[in-house]
Scaffold this motif. Structure first.
Motif, short mmCIF file in Angstrom:
data_model
loop_
_atom_site.label_atom_id
_atom_site.label_comp_id
_atom_site.label_asym_id
_atom_site.label_seq_id
_atom_site.Cartn_x
_atom_site.Cartn_y
_atom_site.Cartn_z
N UNK A 59 18.30 43.06 46.08
CA UNK A 59 18.05 44.34 45.41
C UNK A 59 19.07 44.47 44.29
N UNK A 60 18.61 44.60 43.07
CA UNK A 60 19.51 44.79 41.93
C UNK A 60 19.19 46.14 41.30
N UNK A 61 20.14 47.04 41.35
CA UNK A 61 19.95 48.38 40.79
C UNK A 61 20.92 48.55 39.62
N UNK A 62 20.39 49.04 38.50
CA UNK A 62 21.23 49.28 37.33
C UNK A 62 21.29 50.79 37.08
N UNK A 63 22.50 51.29 36.90
CA UNK A 63 22.74 52.71 36.63
C UNK A 63 23.49 52.84 35.31
N UNK A 64 23.36 53.99 34.67
CA UNK A 64 24.11 54.20 33.42
C UNK A 64 25.61 54.24 33.71
N UNK A 65 26.02 54.78 34.87
CA UNK A 65 27.44 54.84 35.19
C UNK A 65 27.62 55.04 36.70
N UNK A 66 28.88 55.12 37.14
CA UNK A 66 29.16 55.27 38.55
C UNK A 66 28.64 56.61 39.09
N UNK A 67 28.66 57.64 38.25
CA UNK A 67 28.17 58.95 38.68
C UNK A 67 26.69 58.85 39.10
N UNK A 68 25.89 58.13 38.33
CA UNK A 68 24.48 57.96 38.67
C UNK A 68 24.34 57.16 39.97
N UNK A 69 25.19 56.13 40.13
CA UNK A 69 25.21 55.36 41.38
C UNK A 69 25.54 56.26 42.57
N UNK A 70 26.48 57.18 42.39
CA UNK A 70 26.89 58.06 43.48
C UNK A 70 25.76 59.02 43.86
N UNK A 71 25.00 59.47 42.87
CA UNK A 71 23.83 60.33 43.14
C UNK A 71 22.82 59.55 43.98
N UNK A 72 22.58 58.28 43.60
CA UNK A 72 21.66 57.40 44.35
C UNK A 72 22.09 57.25 45.80
N UNK A 73 23.39 57.02 46.01
CA UNK A 73 23.88 56.78 47.38
C UNK A 73 23.54 57.95 48.31
N UNK A 74 23.60 59.18 47.78
CA UNK A 74 23.36 60.37 48.60
C UNK A 74 21.92 60.88 48.49
N UNK A 75 21.08 60.19 47.71
CA UNK A 75 19.70 60.66 47.50
C UNK A 75 18.90 60.56 48.80
N UNK A 76 18.11 61.60 49.13
CA UNK A 76 17.32 61.59 50.37
C UNK A 76 16.45 60.34 50.54
N UNK A 77 15.90 59.83 49.44
CA UNK A 77 15.03 58.64 49.55
C UNK A 77 15.85 57.41 49.96
N UNK A 78 17.07 57.32 49.44
CA UNK A 78 17.95 56.22 49.84
C UNK A 78 18.37 56.36 51.30
N UNK A 79 18.73 57.58 51.70
CA UNK A 79 19.17 57.80 53.08
C UNK A 79 18.01 57.53 54.05
N UNK A 80 16.79 57.90 53.62
CA UNK A 80 15.61 57.64 54.45
C UNK A 80 15.38 56.13 54.60
#
Lengths: 99, 99
Positions: A59-80
């Motif tokens: 899985x390769x995910x590209x984000x504009x910055x670490x802040x966007x990565x941090x949002x992803x980590x806590x996103x309900x779809x990711x947690x699910x």
């Protein structure tokens, strides 16, 4: 950009249902807004001593910055995804890099 | 898509000139036509047991397919990079994946 690369080793790599379930879970991550680009892949046919092809999914995910990565980590779809699929893998290996 | 992820560990990670030389070499790879997207990064500030942040540089190259990757492998600019920079690293770890 912030690149989050994750390699998954299945608990039961020969089990097709498990493979499909992990793939289906990985595909849901593509719907997360914070992610700029997503690649879900299987090992390529390249073989050299420096290439690790023993994993089952990349899985390769590209984000504009670490802040966007941090949002992803806590996103309900990711947690699910983690809740639904973590029993399928025996190992994950992650590399996070920033430009 | 074909994702070619390479992690480099420097022979002398504390040597700034070596670090700059490897970075400069990696940047030349961005000029290769066969490459769709390139990210050259350093380890992010994320820390979890599953994250390997011990490397010095991450190179993520995205190609439309394996044929484009194969063109890159034999491209003079890539071969020049290996000739100029391979003495700088002590280890490389590669993961190739295809969607």
């Amino acid at each position: 950009m912030f690149v989050h690369s994750v390699y998954f080793w299945l608990q039961n790599p020969e089990n097709e249902a498990d493979r499909d379930a992990l793939n289906a879970g990985l595909q849901t991550l593509k719907t997360i807004d914070a992610v700029s680009t997503v690649y879900v892949g299987r090992p390529a046919e390249t073989r050299r001593p420096v290439i690790d092809h023993s994993y089952d999914f990349a899985l390769t995910l590209v984000f504009t910055d670490k802040a966007a990565h941090d949002v992803y980590q806590e996103h309900p779809t990711h947690l699910q995804f983690v809740a639904d699929c973590s029993h399928l893998w025996s190992r994950v290996q992650i590399y996070d890099s920033v430009e």
